[in-house]
Design an enzyme around this catalytic site. Structure first.
Site, short mmCIF file in Angstrom:
data_model
loop_
_atom_site.label_atom_id
_atom_site.label_comp_id
_atom_site.label_asym_id
_atom_site.label_seq_id
_atom_site.Cartn_x
_atom_site.Cartn_y
_atom_site.Cartn_z
N SER A 10 -32.89 -28.25 66.52
CA SER A 10 -33.18 -27.87 65.14
C SER A 10 -32.24 -28.55 64.14
O SER A 10 -32.69 -29.08 63.12
CB SER A 10 -33.11 -26.35 64.98
OG SER A 10 -31.84 -25.85 65.39
N GLY A 139 -20.24 -26.64 58.36
CA GLY A 139 -20.28 -25.73 57.22
C GLY A 139 -21.43 -24.75 57.34
O GLY A 139 -22.16 -24.74 58.33
N ALA A 143 -30.20 -24.66 60.13
CA ALA A 143 -31.11 -25.81 60.20
C ALA A 143 -32.43 -25.53 59.51
O ALA A 143 -32.99 -26.40 58.83
CB ALA A 143 -31.35 -26.16 61.67
N LYS A 194 -15.79 -18.77 64.42
CA LYS A 194 -16.65 -17.84 63.70
C LYS A 194 -17.78 -17.32 64.59
O LYS A 194 -18.32 -16.23 64.36
CB LYS A 194 -17.20 -18.48 62.42
CG LYS A 194 -17.89 -19.83 62.60
CD LYS A 194 -19.35 -19.74 62.96
CE LYS A 194 -19.95 -21.12 63.17
NZ LYS A 194 -21.34 -21.07 63.65
N THR A 251 -23.07 -17.11 59.45
CA THR A 251 -23.31 -16.90 60.88
C THR A 251 -23.28 -15.42 61.26
O THR A 251 -23.95 -15.00 62.21
CB THR A 251 -22.26 -17.66 61.72
OG1 THR A 251 -22.21 -19.02 61.29
CG2 THR A 251 -22.60 -17.63 63.20
N SER A 257 -29.00 -16.81 62.83
CA SER A 257 -27.83 -17.07 63.66
C SER A 257 -28.07 -16.60 65.09
O SER A 257 -28.30 -15.42 65.35
CB SER A 257 -26.60 -16.35 63.08
OG SER A 257 -25.55 -16.31 64.03
N ARG A 258 -27.96 -17.52 66.03
CA ARG A 258 -28.15 -17.16 67.44
C ARG A 258 -27.05 -16.23 67.93
O ARG A 258 -27.29 -15.35 68.76
CB ARG A 258 -28.20 -18.43 68.31
CG ARG A 258 -29.46 -19.26 68.08
CD ARG A 258 -29.39 -20.58 68.81
NE ARG A 258 -28.30 -21.40 68.30
CZ ARG A 258 -27.90 -22.53 68.86
NH1 ARG A 258 -28.49 -22.96 69.97
NH2 ARG A 258 -26.93 -23.23 68.34
#
Length: 275
Positions: A10, A139, A143, A194, A251, A257-258
């Site tokens: 992605s 940053g 995607a 993070k 995130t 966010s995965r």
């Protein structure tokens, strides 16, 4: 410029779109024949970006040598776990072709066995005369939103200094703003650590906790990231910027966010493998 994006996931795909919009000549490399055919024939990559159409100027190949031959700049958009073997293969091809390129990676993490940052891995693997510089681009940048051309800001840093300015020039657009940072350690550490905090905040969400504890974990998590990063040689102010606070917010608060979603799944009772 002639740019090859190594990886058809992605983020690699969305960055290929940015580079193409800036009139660069972009070739993507991927191992999956079906994905490469889809990019070339249908101009989509639905596995990763469902509702996005790619410009016909973006082409893809399963031949890594073809991608290396094309490139003045290599964008490494592969997971950290694949970075060392991919870079080793690239270095072999660069040596065979007697070629020097600028390398930029967009991975966020540390090598599991060594805990090395990605730029440290690349510096080990690439022969000095095969790369003009090694850079990072990092940053708060989902995607999916980059592909939609939503306003996005990121940072770039490099080992030797000059490369970051080139990366800024080739990526900068009216919707994708790039700031040069001289703190390679801070940019990479912020991008890696993070993820841990995002897992924790996702778990809080999965357990049904509200905003107060989430804010506590994000804030104290940022403090721990900055404390560790400073011990490793980073500028503490870096963690108040895009690759610290910015990346942590995006995130640890989003279903894109995965890591956040994984934390939610773990809290719901799934095993790590299931999540």
């Amino acid at each position: 410029m002639n740019i090859s994006v190594i990886g058809t996931g992605s983020f690699g795909t969305s960055l290929a779109m940015v580079l193409n919009d800036n009139n660069n000549r972009v070739v993507m490399y991927g191992r999956n024949q079906d994905t490469v055919l889809e990019i070339n024939e249908s101009h989509t990559n639905k596995q990763y970006l469902k509702n996005i159409e790619l410009d016909k100027g973006i082409t893809a190949t399963t031949a890594l040598k073809e991608a290396v031959e094309h490139a003045e700049v290599l964008v490494l958009a592969v997971p950290v776990s694949a970075m060392r073997p991919v870079a080793t293969e690239l270095n072999t091809l660069l040596t065979e072709l007697n070629k020097t390129v600028l390398v930029v990676h967009v991975a966020k993490g540390l090598e599991l066995d060594t805990y090395k940052r990605v730029s440290e891995i690349l510096e080990e693997v690439f022969d000095e005369d095969r790369v003009s510089d090694i850079c990072v681009l990092s940053g708060p940048s989902h995607a999916e939103e980059v592909a939609e051309k939503q306003p996005t800001t990121v940072s770039t840093a490099s080992l030797r200094g000059e490369g970051a300015k080139v990366i800024q020039d080739i990526f900068m657009s009216d919707y994708f703003r790039v700031y040069v940072n001289n703190d390679m350690v801070g940019v990479e550490i912020g991008g890696a650590l993070k993820n841990i905090v995002a897992l924790a905040v996702g778990a809080l969400s999965g357990y049904g906790f509200g905003d107060n504890p989430k804010a506590a974990v994000i804030t104290r998590g940022l403090h721990e990231i900055a404390h560790l990063g400073t011990k490793l040689g980073a500028n503490p102010l870096t963690f108040l910027g895009l690759t610290g606070m910015g990346d942590l917010i995006v995130t640890a608060t989003s279903q894109h966010s995965r890591n956040y979603r994984c934390g939610q799944m773990l809290a719901s009772g799934l095993s790590l493998e299931e999540a």
